[in-house]
Write a protein that holds these residues in place. Structure first.
Motif, PDB file in Angstrom:
ATOM      1  N   MET A  41      30.804  36.748  41.280  1.00  0.00           N
ATOM      2  CA  MET A  41      31.182  37.607  42.412  1.00  0.00           C
ATOM      3  C   MET A  41      32.699  37.801  42.460  1.00  0.00           C
ATOM      4  O   MET A  41      33.198  38.915  42.672  1.00  0.00           O
ATOM      5  CB  MET A  41      30.691  36.993  43.715  1.00  0.00           C
ATOM      6  CG  MET A  41      29.180  36.950  43.849  1.00  0.00           C
ATOM      7  SD  MET A  41      28.407  38.583  43.990  1.00  0.00           S
ATOM      8  CE  MET A  41      28.964  39.043  45.618  1.00  0.00           C
ATOM      9  N   TYR A  42      33.425  36.722  42.241  1.00  0.00           N
ATOM     10  CA  TYR A  42      34.881  36.803  42.267  1.00  0.00           C
ATOM     11  C   TYR A  42      35.390  37.704  41.149  1.00  0.00           C
ATOM     12  O   TYR A  42      36.256  38.560  41.367  1.00  0.00           O
ATOM     13  CB  TYR A  42      35.482  35.405  42.130  1.00  0.00           C
ATOM     14  CG  TYR A  42      36.984  35.399  41.994  1.00  0.00           C
ATOM     15  CD1 TYR A  42      37.804  35.504  43.113  1.00  0.00           C
ATOM     16  CD2 TYR A  42      37.581  35.308  40.732  1.00  0.00           C
ATOM     17  CE1 TYR A  42      39.194  35.505  42.977  1.00  0.00           C
ATOM     18  CE2 TYR A  42      38.960  35.308  40.594  1.00  0.00           C
ATOM     19  CZ  TYR A  42      39.755  35.416  41.723  1.00  0.00           C
ATOM     20  OH  TYR A  42      41.126  35.427  41.586  1.00  0.00           O
ATOM     21  N   GLN A  43      34.863  37.533  39.940  1.00  0.00           N
ATOM     22  CA  GLN A  43      35.331  38.331  38.809  1.00  0.00           C
ATOM     23  C   GLN A  43      35.026  39.817  38.997  1.00  0.00           C
ATOM     24  O   GLN A  43      35.882  40.674  38.754  1.00  0.00           O
ATOM     25  CB  GLN A  43      34.683  37.836  37.510  1.00  0.00           C
ATOM     26  CG  GLN A  43      35.168  38.596  36.281  1.00  0.00           C
ATOM     27  CD  GLN A  43      34.495  38.133  35.007  1.00  0.00           C
ATOM     28  OE1 GLN A  43      33.565  37.340  35.026  1.00  0.00           O
ATOM     29  NE2 GLN A  43      34.968  38.629  33.871  1.00  0.00           N
ATOM     30  N   VAL A  44      33.812  40.119  39.436  1.00  0.00           N
ATOM     31  CA  VAL A  44      33.433  41.524  39.620  1.00  0.00           C
ATOM     32  C   VAL A  44      34.272  42.162  40.716  1.00  0.00           C
ATOM     33  O   VAL A  44      34.753  43.293  40.578  1.00  0.00           O
ATOM     34  CB  VAL A  44      31.922  41.629  39.922  1.00  0.00           C
ATOM     35  CG1 VAL A  44      31.551  43.041  40.354  1.00  0.00           C
ATOM     36  CG2 VAL A  44      31.107  41.214  38.704  1.00  0.00           C
ATOM     37  N   TRP A  45      34.480  41.447  41.804  1.00  0.00           N
ATOM     38  CA  TRP A  45      35.307  42.005  42.881  1.00  0.00           C
ATOM     39  C   TRP A  45      36.757  42.162  42.434  1.00  0.00           C
ATOM     40  O   TRP A  45      37.404  43.172  42.738  1.00  0.00           O
ATOM     41  CB  TRP A  45      35.234  41.118  44.119  1.00  0.00           C
ATOM     42  CG  TRP A  45      36.156  41.566  45.213  1.00  0.00           C
ATOM     43  CD1 TRP A  45      37.337  41.022  45.586  1.00  0.00           C
ATOM     44  CD2 TRP A  45      35.965  42.705  46.065  1.00  0.00           C
ATOM     45  NE1 TRP A  45      37.908  41.713  46.616  1.00  0.00           N
ATOM     46  CE2 TRP A  45      37.079  42.766  46.938  1.00  0.00           C
ATOM     47  CE3 TRP A  45      34.979  43.659  46.192  1.00  0.00           C
ATOM     48  CZ2 TRP A  45      37.229  43.745  47.905  1.00  0.00           C
ATOM     49  CZ3 TRP A  45      35.105  44.646  47.160  1.00  0.00           C
ATOM     50  CH2 TRP A  45      36.217  44.684  47.991  1.00  0.00           C
ATOM     51  N   ASP A  46      37.270  41.177  41.694  1.00  0.00           N
ATOM     52  CA  ASP A  46      38.657  41.238  41.243  1.00  0.00           C
ATOM     53  C   ASP A  46      38.889  42.437  40.322  1.00  0.00           C
ATOM     54  O   ASP A  46      39.962  43.056  40.352  1.00  0.00           O
ATOM     55  CB  ASP A  46      39.010  39.942  40.510  1.00  0.00           C
ATOM     56  CG  ASP A  46      40.471  39.887  40.094  1.00  0.00           C
ATOM     57  OD1 ASP A  46      41.341  39.992  40.976  1.00  0.00           O
ATOM     58  OD2 ASP A  46      40.736  39.748  38.884  1.00  0.00           O
ATOM     59  N   ARG A  47      37.892  42.799  39.539  1.00  0.00           N
ATOM     60  CA  ARG A  47      38.050  43.914  38.608  1.00  0.00           C
ATOM     61  C   ARG A  47      37.776  45.266  39.238  1.00  0.00           C
ATOM     62  O   ARG A  47      38.337  46.283  38.805  1.00  0.00           O
ATOM     63  CB  ARG A  47      37.119  43.733  37.410  1.00  0.00           C
ATOM     64  CG  ARG A  47      37.507  42.606  36.477  1.00  0.00           C
ATOM     65  CD  ARG A  47      36.943  42.885  35.104  1.00  0.00           C
ATOM     66  NE  ARG A  47      37.082  41.747  34.213  1.00  0.00           N
ATOM     67  CZ  ARG A  47      36.479  41.676  33.037  1.00  0.00           C
ATOM     68  NH1 ARG A  47      35.685  42.659  32.646  1.00  0.00           N
ATOM     69  NH2 ARG A  47      36.659  40.623  32.265  1.00  0.00           N
ATOM     70  N   THR A  48      36.886  45.325  40.226  1.00  0.00           N
ATOM     71  CA  THR A  48      36.436  46.628  40.734  1.00  0.00           C
ATOM     72  C   THR A  48      36.837  46.905  42.176  1.00  0.00           C
ATOM     73  O   THR A  48      36.977  48.068  42.559  1.00  0.00           O
ATOM     74  CB  THR A  48      34.899  46.728  40.648  1.00  0.00           C
ATOM     75  OG1 THR A  48      34.309  45.769  41.548  1.00  0.00           O
ATOM     76  CG2 THR A  48      34.417  46.461  39.233  1.00  0.00           C
ATOM     77  N   THR A  51      32.140  47.164  46.665  1.00  0.00           N
ATOM     78  CA  THR A  51      30.969  46.459  47.173  1.00  0.00           C
ATOM     79  C   THR A  51      29.705  46.887  46.431  1.00  0.00           C
ATOM     80  O   THR A  51      28.733  46.130  46.366  1.00  0.00           O
ATOM     81  CB  THR A  51      30.794  46.711  48.675  1.00  0.00           C
ATOM     82  OG1 THR A  51      30.758  48.133  48.911  1.00  0.00           O
ATOM     83  CG2 THR A  51      31.938  46.112  49.466  1.00  0.00           C
ATOM     84  N   ALA A  52      29.716  48.100  45.866  1.00  0.00           N
ATOM     85  CA  ALA A  52      28.557  48.534  45.075  1.00  0.00           C
ATOM     86  C   ALA A  52      28.401  47.644  43.839  1.00  0.00           C
ATOM     87  O   ALA A  52      27.287  47.225  43.490  1.00  0.00           O
ATOM     88  CB  ALA A  52      28.722  49.991  44.660  1.00  0.00           C
ATOM     89  N   TRP A  53      29.513  47.327  43.180  1.00  0.00           N
ATOM     90  CA  TRP A  53      29.445  46.463  42.005  1.00  0.00           C
ATOM     91  C   TRP A  53      29.080  45.032  42.390  1.00  0.00           C
ATOM     92  O   TRP A  53      28.295  44.376  41.700  1.00  0.00           O
ATOM     93  CB  TRP A  53      30.777  46.469  41.253  1.00  0.00           C
ATOM     94  CG  TRP A  53      30.927  47.626  40.320  1.00  0.00           C
ATOM     95  CD1 TRP A  53      31.741  48.706  40.466  1.00  0.00           C
ATOM     96  CD2 TRP A  53      30.238  47.821  39.079  1.00  0.00           C
ATOM     97  NE1 TRP A  53      31.606  49.565  39.406  1.00  0.00           N
ATOM     98  CE2 TRP A  53      30.692  49.044  38.529  1.00  0.00           C
ATOM     99  CE3 TRP A  53      29.291  47.085  38.370  1.00  0.00           C
ATOM    100  CZ2 TRP A  53      30.223  49.542  37.312  1.00  0.00           C
ATOM    101  CZ3 TRP A  53      28.816  47.572  37.165  1.00  0.00           C
ATOM    102  CH2 TRP A  53      29.288  48.780  36.649  1.00  0.00           C
ATOM    103  N   THR A  54      29.628  44.514  43.486  1.00  0.00           N
ATOM    104  CA  THR A  54      29.253  43.156  43.885  1.00  0.00           C
ATOM    105  C   THR A  54      27.786  43.098  44.305  1.00  0.00           C
ATOM    106  O   THR A  54      27.105  42.090  44.076  1.00  0.00           O
ATOM    107  CB  THR A  54      30.148  42.644  45.024  1.00  0.00           C
ATOM    108  OG1 THR A  54      30.115  43.580  46.116  1.00  0.00           O
ATOM    109  CG2 THR A  54      31.581  42.490  44.554  1.00  0.00           C
TER     110      THR A  54
END
Length: 415
Positions: A41-48, A51-54
């Motif tokens: 969750m942290y990595q996906v949020w940090d990159r994007t 909220t759709a990606w998380t």
């Protein structure tokens, strides 16, 4: 009953060295799993920063389990469950190693990260039905509930520890180290299961593929006790799962304080740990049906009162009670499934239980969010909890076998 008898029944730890190894490996692996959940969750949020990606992280974890679960159960009911579990564990470890490599290099796109998460979830869907037969094959029948309670209390404890530990390690070492530690945790899970004897299905092996999966569904349709247990779980989750409502209820009732919001989930986990730690009398009672029904109704009633409360401290106390009721119901439901299902079908039925456990809360969150959008967070909570109590009462009324002390181990499946 003595004070010691009120606490968790630890007879399986004393009587079965194999169970001890399994529990240690499983506990460490669950800890690694919660660390990976937070890290992804942290990595996906940090990159994007999307909220759709998380949200897609949850889909990547859930869809393989739902889509592959029954077929994995059919496979587990035709093969040596020990070998299936070891294969799945190696597959999950390889996925964690791949996540660690991309975490150190940073060259894999977010879609690739989610693909690795989905493949790891598919291996988990394969291993879970195989692991579902371990306890009833390794422990005396009167200790299965105690073994499940030990698994539950360690898992709940890791749910409290894992996210916090992941946060600390992410700050100190970064995402690659967290993924690597998860990969190493599967080594202990592998060690715990490696010493098991071969565990082929007892009785006639299941049919392959779709036919085997359908046989499992026919058993569920025809076995009133197991079917009632899974319907009760669906009633408690689909009708009343509250997590998606917590932010809105916090804003409506408790001043939108983020500290209060963070405590809501912790309160559920604290209740689960406390109830399982004091589960000795219930697991020795040998009446999982009435225990499950009462605990599931208690979950709904606690959520109704939480929806009506205006004090944050009263609300947190009610969530502790709800978490305690939920953990008790989980142990009782799993006891019913593992002691009432023939071994040759246990992989498929365990897979169905896993699917219900994964899909129910997700659907419950959607239901709660939609109803809250039309009414309010508190109304959605109260309505959901009340519907849960009514549904559990309906199951208890229509399935008297769940209320009985003695239930036949097997019942004929309808064709």
């Amino acid at each position: 009953m003595s004070l010691a008898g009120s606490f968790l029944d630890i007879r399986p730890l004393r009587t079965s060295p194999v169970f001890r190894r399994l529990l240690i490996g499983r506990t460490v692996s669950v800890l690694g799993g919660f660390m990976t959940m937070v890290t992804v969750m942290y990595q996906v949020w940090d990159r994007t920063h999307s909220t759709a990606w998380t949200g897609a992280v949850g889909l990547a974890q859930a869809l393989p389990l739902v889509g592959f679960g029954l077929f994995a159960g059919a496979w587990a009911d035709r093969a040596d469950r020990r070998r299936v579990f070891l294969t799945a564990t190696v597959g999950q470890a390889v996925c964690s190693l791949a996540l660690a490599v991309q975490g150190f290099t940073g060259h894999v796109p977010v879609a690739g990260v989610l693909l690795l998460v989905a493949v790891q979830s598919a291996f988990g869907a394969l291993g879970a039905p195989a692991a579902g037969v371990f306890l009833p094959r390794l422990l005396p029948k009167d200790q299965v509930a105690a073994g499940l309670a030990l698994q539950q209390v360690t898992a709940q404890s890791m749910m409290l520890l894992g996210p916090a530990l992941a946060g600390v390690l992410l700050g100190w070492f970064g995402i690659g180290v967290c993924y690597l530690l998860d990969a190493l945790s599967f080594g202990l899970a592998f060690y715990g299961a490696f010493g098991l004897p071969p565990l082929p299905p007892e009785g006639t092996p299941g049919r392959p593929g779709l036919r085997g999966a359908l046989d499992g569904l026919r058993f569920l349709a025809g076995h009133r006790v197991v079917r009632g247990a899974l319907i009760t779980d669906l009633a408690a989750t689909v009708l009343s799962f509250p997590v998606s409502l917590f932010p809105l209820v916090n804003a409506e009732r408790f001043g939108d304080d983020p500290r209060t919001l963070g405590l809501f989930l912790s309160a559920l986990a604290v209740g689960g740990v406390a109830a399982t730690a004091l589960s000795g009398p219930l697991t020795r009672l040998a009446r999982p049906g009435p225990v499950m029904l009462c605990a599931s109704a208690g979950w709904g009633a606690a959520l109704v009162l939480f929806g009506l409360s205006t004090s944050p401290w009263v609300g947190l106390a009610l969530l502790v009670l709800a978490g305690a009721a939920d953990a008790t119901a989980v142990v009782a439901r799993s006891t019913i499934v593992q002691t009432r299902t023939p071994d040759a079908l246990l992989g498929r039925v365990t897979a169905a239980e896993q699917i219900v456990g994964q899909a129910g809360p997700s659907l419950g969150n959607v239901r709660g969010g939609l109803l809250a959008g039309w009414t309010s967070g508190a109304t959605a909570l109260v309505a959901g909890g009340a519907l849960c109590v009514l549904a559990v009462a309906g199951v208890a009324t229509t399935t008297p076998e769940l209320r009985d002390r003695k239930t036949p181990a097997t019942e004929p499946a309808v064709s």
